[in-house]
Write a protein that holds these residues in place. Structure first.
Motif, PDB file in Angstrom:
ATOM      1  N   GLU A   1       0.833  -1.201   0.000  1.00 39.91           N
ATOM      2  CA  GLU A   1       0.000   0.000   0.000  1.00 39.91           C
ATOM      3  C   GLU A   1       0.865   1.249   0.000  1.00 39.91           C
ATOM      4  O   GLU A   1       1.917   1.282   0.634  1.00 39.91           O
ATOM      5  CB  GLU A   1      -0.921   0.021   1.221  1.00 39.91           C
ATOM      6  CG  GLU A   1      -2.000  -1.030   1.173  1.00 39.91           C
ATOM      7  CD  GLU A   1      -3.032  -0.856   2.264  1.00 39.91           C
ATOM      8  OE1 GLU A   1      -3.235   0.292   2.744  1.00 39.91           O
ATOM      9  OE2 GLU A   1      -3.645  -1.860   2.644  1.00 39.91           O
ATOM     10  N   THR A   2       0.395   2.263  -0.706  1.00 38.22           N
ATOM     11  CA  THR A   2       1.004   3.595  -0.670  1.00 38.22           C
ATOM     12  C   THR A   2      -0.070   4.552  -0.181  1.00 38.22           C
ATOM     13  O   THR A   2      -1.171   4.125   0.191  1.00 38.22           O
ATOM     14  CB  THR A   2       1.494   4.017  -2.075  1.00 38.22           C
ATOM     15  OG1 THR A   2       0.362   4.271  -2.907  1.00 38.22           O
ATOM     16  CG2 THR A   2       2.392   2.961  -2.707  1.00 38.22           C
ATOM     17  N   ASP A   3       0.204   5.830  -0.221  1.00 38.57           N
ATOM     18  CA  ASP A   3      -0.804   6.802   0.203  1.00 38.57           C
ATOM     19  C   ASP A   3      -2.086   6.696  -0.609  1.00 38.57           C
ATOM     20  O   ASP A   3      -3.183   6.816  -0.069  1.00 38.57           O
ATOM     21  CB  ASP A   3      -0.255   8.232   0.084  1.00 38.57           C
ATOM     22  CG  ASP A   3       0.810   8.525   1.113  1.00 38.57           C
ATOM     23  OD1 ASP A   3       0.894   7.781   2.124  1.00 38.57           O
ATOM     24  OD2 ASP A   3       1.570   9.488   0.923  1.00 38.57           O
TER      25      ASP A   3
ATOM     26  N   ALA B   1       7.152   2.088  -4.817  1.00 32.72           N
ATOM     27  CA  ALA B   1       6.760   1.143  -3.763  1.00 32.72           C
ATOM     28  C   ALA B   1       7.229  -0.274  -4.109  1.00 32.72           C
ATOM     29  O   ALA B   1       7.705  -1.002  -3.224  1.00 32.72           O
ATOM     30  CB  ALA B   1       5.249   1.176  -3.572  1.00 32.72           C
TER      31      ALA B   1
ATOM     32  N   GLU C   1       4.593   6.480  -8.096  1.00 35.58           N
ATOM     33  CA  GLU C   1       4.246   6.026  -6.743  1.00 35.58           C
ATOM     34  C   GLU C   1       4.222   4.502  -6.664  1.00 35.58           C
ATOM     35  O   GLU C   1       4.755   3.902  -5.725  1.00 35.58           O
ATOM     36  CB  GLU C   1       2.880   6.607  -6.353  1.00 35.58           C
ATOM     37  CG  GLU C   1       2.460   6.349  -4.940  1.00 35.58           C
ATOM     38  CD  GLU C   1       1.155   7.051  -4.581  1.00 35.58           C
ATOM     39  OE1 GLU C   1       0.434   6.525  -3.716  1.00 35.58           O
ATOM     40  OE2 GLU C   1       0.866   8.138  -5.150  1.00 35.58           O
TER      41      GLU C   1
END
Length: 186
Positions: free
Chosen positions: A5-7, A104, A100
């Motif tokens: 998971e990222t933001d 990750a 993004e």
């Protein structure tokens, strides 16, 4: 694969319900290297989602808030080296999602999986993908002239493309991450 998971994103295995998202960007692939993956209809997209769901090297990139598929990454292991790549729905370009997601994935490969080296192939005319490689800290290692053909011309002859190779070593990633943590530019 384990969930990442990222933001704004979730990286996970493909699911059958990703078929519509796959069809959205694979009915007319933008990059010629994905032409062989062109999907004709929903049935083909369902089959492709099922095929990818059984392969941990194929990574679905989804918006965290809606679970909508917006693109994919791949990470094909070759011992301590991994071939990486990406393909995103053009409707979501310019928002930093590819960076993004790839960042990750790179962090997971280098830091959690202890991979030594990553590399990516990019067509010499695919400037957005070249810029993404460079933004990720990858360096251009070489240019392969008339390296591969993904399509034929009107007479049936292969159209060969020039291909760039980018790469990044774990030690380069670590040094870059330390500079970023101190607020320094690359």
């Amino acid at each position: 694969m384990k969930l990442i998971e990222t933001d704004r994103l979730v990286l996970r295995n493909f699911r059958r319900e990703d078929a519509g998202g796959l069809l959205a960007y694979l009915k007319s692939p933008v990059a010629s290297c994905f032409l062989s993956l062109t999907l004709r209809d929903t049935d083909a997209a369902l089959a492709e989602a099922d095929r990818r769901g059984a392969d941990d090297a194929q990574i679905a990139v989804c918006l965290k808030d809606s679970n909508q598929l917006i693109g994919d990454l791949f990470a094909h292991a070759e011992g301590d080296t991994v071939s990486v790549g990406w393909n995103f729905n053009p409707a979501f370009s310019g928002q930093g999602y590819a960076f993004e997601a790839a960042r990750a994935l790179f962090a997971d490969l280098f830091e959690a999986q202890n991979i030594r080296r990553l590399y990516a192939y990019v067509e010499d005319h695919n400037l957005p993908s070249q810029k993404l490689c460079e933004r990720l800290g990858m360096r251009r290692e070489g240019l392969f002239l008339e390296y591969i053909s993904f399509q034929n011309d009107d007479t049936g002859r292969p159209i060969y493309e020039n291909t760039l190779q980018y790469a990044l070593l774990k030690r380069e990633w670590s040094a870059s991450s330390k500079r970023l943590a101190r607020g320094e530019c690359r």
